[in-house]
Every structure is written in C-alpha cells, then in structure tokens.
Design an enzyme around this catalytic site. Structure first.
Site, PDB file in Angstrom:
ATOM      1  N   HIS A  81     -16.791   0.735  -8.345  1.00 37.27           N
ATOM      2  CA  HIS A  81     -15.869   0.186  -7.352  1.00 37.27           C
ATOM      3  C   HIS A  81     -14.545  -0.095  -8.048  1.00 37.27           C
ATOM      4  O   HIS A  81     -14.515  -0.492  -9.209  1.00 37.27           O
ATOM      5  CB  HIS A  81     -16.456  -1.130  -6.808  1.00 37.27           C
ATOM      6  CG  HIS A  81     -15.578  -1.773  -5.782  1.00 37.27           C
ATOM      7  ND1 HIS A  81     -15.593  -1.392  -4.464  1.00 37.27           N
ATOM      8  CD2 HIS A  81     -14.647  -2.754  -5.871  1.00 37.27           C
ATOM      9  CE1 HIS A  81     -14.708  -2.115  -3.789  1.00 37.27           C
ATOM     10  NE2 HIS A  81     -14.125  -2.950  -4.628  1.00 37.27           N
ATOM     11  N   ASP A 160     -18.469  -8.617   6.612  1.00 44.89           N
ATOM     12  CA  ASP A 160     -17.275  -8.434   5.787  1.00 44.89           C
ATOM     13  C   ASP A 160     -16.141  -7.817   6.599  1.00 44.89           C
ATOM     14  O   ASP A 160     -14.988  -8.221   6.459  1.00 44.89           O
ATOM     15  CB  ASP A 160     -17.580  -7.556   4.562  1.00 44.89           C
ATOM     16  CG  ASP A 160     -16.324  -7.399   3.709  1.00 44.89           C
ATOM     17  OD1 ASP A 160     -15.818  -8.423   3.233  1.00 44.89           O
ATOM     18  OD2 ASP A 160     -15.825  -6.264   3.569  1.00 44.89           O
ATOM     19  N   ARG A 167      -9.072 -12.539   7.314  1.00 53.41           N
ATOM     20  CA  ARG A 167      -8.418 -12.960   6.055  1.00 53.41           C
ATOM     21  C   ARG A 167      -7.075 -12.268   5.884  1.00 53.41           C
ATOM     22  O   ARG A 167      -6.098 -12.859   5.424  1.00 53.41           O
ATOM     23  CB  ARG A 167      -9.327 -12.624   4.863  1.00 53.41           C
ATOM     24  CG  ARG A 167     -10.531 -13.541   4.745  1.00 53.41           C
ATOM     25  CD  ARG A 167     -11.501 -13.026   3.702  1.00 53.41           C
ATOM     26  NE  ARG A 167     -10.896 -12.888   2.403  1.00 53.41           N
ATOM     27  CZ  ARG A 167     -11.288 -11.992   1.479  1.00 53.41           C
ATOM     28  NH1 ARG A 167     -12.316 -11.195   1.723  1.00 53.41           N
ATOM     29  NH2 ARG A 167     -10.683 -11.924   0.331  1.00 53.41           N
ATOM     30  N   SER A 182     -17.165 -10.535  -0.780  1.00 45.75           N
ATOM     31  CA  SER A 182     -16.835  -9.343   0.010  1.00 45.75           C
ATOM     32  C   SER A 182     -17.212  -8.073  -0.775  1.00 45.75           C
ATOM     33  O   SER A 182     -17.919  -7.198  -0.266  1.00 45.75           O
ATOM     34  CB  SER A 182     -15.326  -9.367   0.311  1.00 45.75           C
ATOM     35  OG  SER A 182     -14.847  -8.119   0.692  1.00 45.75           O
ATOM     36  N   LYS A 186     -20.972  -5.629  -0.277  1.00 48.87           N
ATOM     37  CA  LYS A 186     -20.913  -4.193   0.039  1.00 48.87           C
ATOM     38  C   LYS A 186     -21.590  -3.359  -1.046  1.00 48.87           C
ATOM     39  O   LYS A 186     -22.289  -2.392  -0.755  1.00 48.87           O
ATOM     40  CB  LYS A 186     -19.455  -3.755   0.234  1.00 48.87           C
ATOM     41  CG  LYS A 186     -18.884  -4.251   1.554  1.00 48.87           C
ATOM     42  CD  LYS A 186     -17.432  -3.873   1.730  1.00 48.87           C
ATOM     43  CE  LYS A 186     -16.539  -4.599   0.772  1.00 48.87           C
ATOM     44  NZ  LYS A 186     -15.142  -4.679   1.087  1.00 48.87           N
TER      45      LYS A 186
HETATM   46  N1  URA Z   1     -11.561  -5.635  -1.703  1.00 47.52           N
HETATM   47  C1  URA Z   1     -12.628  -5.995  -0.951  1.00 47.52           C
HETATM   48  O1  URA Z   1     -13.501  -5.199  -0.672  1.00 47.52           O
HETATM   49  N2  URA Z   1     -12.684  -7.277  -0.533  1.00 47.52           N
HETATM   50  C2  URA Z   1     -11.749  -8.192  -0.798  1.00 47.52           C
HETATM   51  O2  URA Z   1     -11.887  -9.327  -0.400  1.00 47.52           O
HETATM   52  C3  URA Z   1     -10.647  -7.787  -1.560  1.00 47.52           C
HETATM   53  C4  URA Z   1     -10.582  -6.494  -2.000  1.00 47.52           C
END
Ligand code: URA
Length: 425
Positions: A81, A160, A167, A182, A186
């Site tokens: 990621h 999310d 947000r 978050s 994922k």
């Molecule tokens: N990337 C994400 O997936 N979530 C966040 O809160 C910030 C960046």
C-alpha cells in the site's frame, strides 16, 4: 447515546469497542446523522485515540463489509500500500516485478485522492483495461497468472467509504488513528498474509514530517500484529515528485520504461527497495538475494512480460496508449542548481490541466500531464528546458509551473529517498 459518546471523547475518555460499533453501524444505517459523526471525528482528531481504541475501530470497520478470501491461491500473498504521492506509480511496476518471481500478487487499488492520482485511474489510461474484476475473476486471474490489479469492491469496508467521504469535507483527514484504521481495515479485508506500506513523508504527502509518519507507522504495525500479519512500514520521501512523468498515460509510459530496465533513478530505487521487502517476506530469501533477484527481473524482460500478460488478461491494449498531442516546452528563466521541485505544486498544476478530479463525477483527461526534464540537484542554464507539458486545449499557466522550481547558485544537499523502516516487533 451518540451524544454521550461524543461527550466522552470530548472529555478525553477511552471509547469502548461497543461505543465504536454503535457509532459505525449507526452512521452506516443513517440513524447517526453527518453532523454528529463529524463532531465525534473532530473530537478524535483533536484528542487522538489510544492504541486499543484504534485497534477496536479497525476491527469494527473491518467487519462492516465483506472480506476477500485469497486462501484458494497457493503461496504467501504480500500486499503493498502507498499512502499516496505525486507521480507515485510504484504499484504498477512492483506488482508484475514481484509476481514474475512466482510470488502471487492480488492487488486491490484505489482512485485518486486530492492531488495524488490513483493506480486505478492510471491503469484506465490503457484503452480497454478492466479495473472492476469480480471477486471470482480476481482470484482466478491470480491463480492462473500470479497477478491481478483491480479496484476495490463496493462492499469492502463500506464504513471506510462513508467515514472517509465525511472526513474529506470536515477537516478530519489528518488524524493518525483515523488514517491507521482506514488503511489497515482495507488491507486486512483484502486478504493478504503480509503487508508492506510505503508511507510517504513530505510536501506532497499526507504526513508532513517524520515524527508524525513514525507515529502512524508504529500504530499500523501494531494493528497488523494484532491480526498476526507481519506489517512493514517504509518511510519514503515525497517532497519532490517521483520519477519524471506525472499524469495518467505518461505514468504508464514511465512504468513500462522501468519494467524494461530503464527509467528515472528515484522511481527505480524505490521499486527495488519495496520489492526487496516483498520478496523477502513472500519467500524467506535474504534481503541481499531478494534485491539481486529484483534487479535481474527488470533487466531480463521477465517483469515486463508479466506486466504485458496482466494487461492482456484484463483486456488492455498497450498499442493504443496515447498522450495529449500538444507539447509545450517550458524553459528556465534562471541559471543555477535545482534545489527543490515542489511536489504539491506540481500535483496542483497537473490536476488543473485535467489529470485529476475535483468532484467524484469529473472525467479524467488521461493524456495530459508533465514531464520533468530536470530533477533536483541538476544544473540548468537560462533558456534550457525544465519541463514539458502535454495538453489538449487548456490555457497554460507558465508562471505556475516555473514557481514549482527553486533554482539557486549553490548545489543542494540531497534528501535520502528512504528515511527508515518500522516493522511489527
Ligand atoms: N488513505 C486512506 O486509505 N485512508 C486515510 O485515512 C488516508 C489515506
């Protein structure tokens, strides 16, 4: 009840798992309105969360939707990621590179957030490339060729999606526990066995400095450990754009250059570093052997062949990849050393000429973008080209592009590309 929970966080008290489960399910089913959720998110942003609260929030979010089951795919699946940066195209190089060594890569990626482009938008620049594989297609493709990159499914961590959208418009993105839960919810829902996170630090990144980035890294590795998933966070520089090409189709071109053994040094170095960790974690090879293997795959054509195989499997046609037809050459108005290229400002210019979205519904212009002719540390003379801009019809704000560059008399001290590595202990 929700008022009690908001008030509890306002008074810096710890929220229980039950509190968090109540909030997340109430927000998803509409019984908790945006204004109350926004109030709680702001209290969390200001007062933070304990590690236990962040782990509980991750768990509640993870259970808000479906999880991908990769157990039918043999081998250790290592996910990667990136927290996002300007010109960050590493996934599109790294995934085929690692997969070409027989390590299965089942990658779910996202679209652009703010000024940073998303892997899925970049892949869509390849005419025909399918980014919405069903779960069965996704798992089957990884089983058959060892590699697939697809967009997230609608039902993967719906909490999310809903919370992030709020947000984004309430000034609550920059909260370490909210970012950690978050990202990790994922990653955990995507089903991989191990996780490598490229955590960007600098002007073009979510984390402005190393202190904040380290806090986020420690929290994410703790969350990973709770689930028995080895998690490594690699802190990398994002003051200047990665590579030379920024813009969707241009970035695919640059990925192909690196996959064929060429390309700019910074992107190549970063890919090799991340690949070293993924290969080590996926096979148990030593770091040294893993690095040598990665270098070999870029020079012997196997990484590129795996990329072509993935593109063909997902319906893409690389022969039809096109960039915008008008190319403007922007020349330096000064002589000196390039001491900085502001990633944030470059991202804003590329976004403005059409490579990104301002609203969810906006159409991206895949062909537009910029190509840096010079990178930080290089010498430039007045009248020499600094950057090429690929456009269709937009007005070009030349001064805005020149403002991205700082040119001085003295050579700069260059930042390292990799600041450090934080792993679950
Ligand atoms: N990337 C994400 O997936 N979530 C966040 O809160 C910030 C960046």
């Amino acid at each position: 009840m929700i008022i009690t929970i908001i008030d509890k966080k306002r008074r810096r008290k710890r929220l229980t798992r039950e509190d968090l489960a109540y909030v997340v399910s109430g927000f998803l089913d509409g019984t908790i309105p945006d204004y109350q959720m926004a109030s709680l998110l702001m209290a969390i942003t200001i007062h933070g969360m304990t590690t236990e609260e962040a782990c509980d929030l991750t768990d509640v979010m993870l259970h808000s939707g479906e999880r991908i089951d990769l157990s039918a795919i043999p081998g250790i699946k290592v996910d990667k990621h990136s927290t996002g940066g300007i010109g960050d195209k590493t996934t599109i190089i790294l995934a085929p590179l690692v997969a070409s060594l027989g390590i299965p890569v089942a990658k779910m990626s996202g679209r652009g957030l703010g000024l940073t482009g998303g892997t899925i938008d970049k892949l869509e620049a390849i005419p025909g490339f399918r980014v919405s594989l069903s779960e069965t297609e996704f798992v089957n493709q990884v089983t058959e060729i060892g590699l697939a990159i697809t967009g997230g499914t609608k039902n993967l961590v719906p909490a999310d999606k809903a919370i992030y959208a709020l947000r984004d418009v309430t000034g609550t993105v920059a909260s370490i526990p909210l970012i950690a839960s978050s990202i990790m919810s994922k990653k955990l829902a995507s089903g991989a066995d191990k996780i490598v996170i490229d955590l960007k630090v600098g002007k073009g990144a979510l984390m402005p400095n190393r202190i904040e980035a380290e806090k986020l890294a420690y929290l994410m590795t703790r969350i990973g450990k709770q689930y028995g998933k080895d998690t490594v966070c690699i802190l990398t520089d994002m003051d200047e754009p990665l590579g030379c090409k920024i813009g969707n189709a241009l970035e695919i071109q640059e990925c192909m250059e690196v996959l064929q053994g060429g390309g700019p040094k910074d992107i190549k170095d970063l890919v090799l570093y991340l690949a070293m960790y993924m290969i080590h974690m996926g096979t148990g090879m030593s770091y040294e052997e893993a690095r040598i293997a990665a270098i070999e795959q870029l020079s012997n054509g196997e990484a590129y062949a795996k990329f072509e195989e993935m593109v063909a499997c997902q319906g893409g046609d690389l022969s039809r990849l096109t960039v915008a037809p008008k190319v403007f050459s922007i020349k330096s108005t000064k002589t000196g050393f390039i001491t900085a290229i502001d990633a944030y400002k470059i991202g804003a210019v590329v976004h403005k000429i059409g490579a990104g979205r301002s609203n969810k519904e906006d159409q991206i212009d895949y062909g537009v973008g910029v190509e840096l002719t010079k990178k930080t540390g290089e010498f430039v003379t007045e009248g020499e080209e600094l950057v090429k801009v690929y456009l269709h019809e937009h007005d070009l704000a030349m001064q805005e592009i020149l403002d991205c560059f700082t040119i001085t008399e003295h050579a700069p001290t260059l930042h390292p590309l990799i600041y450090g590595v934080i792993e679950s202990d």
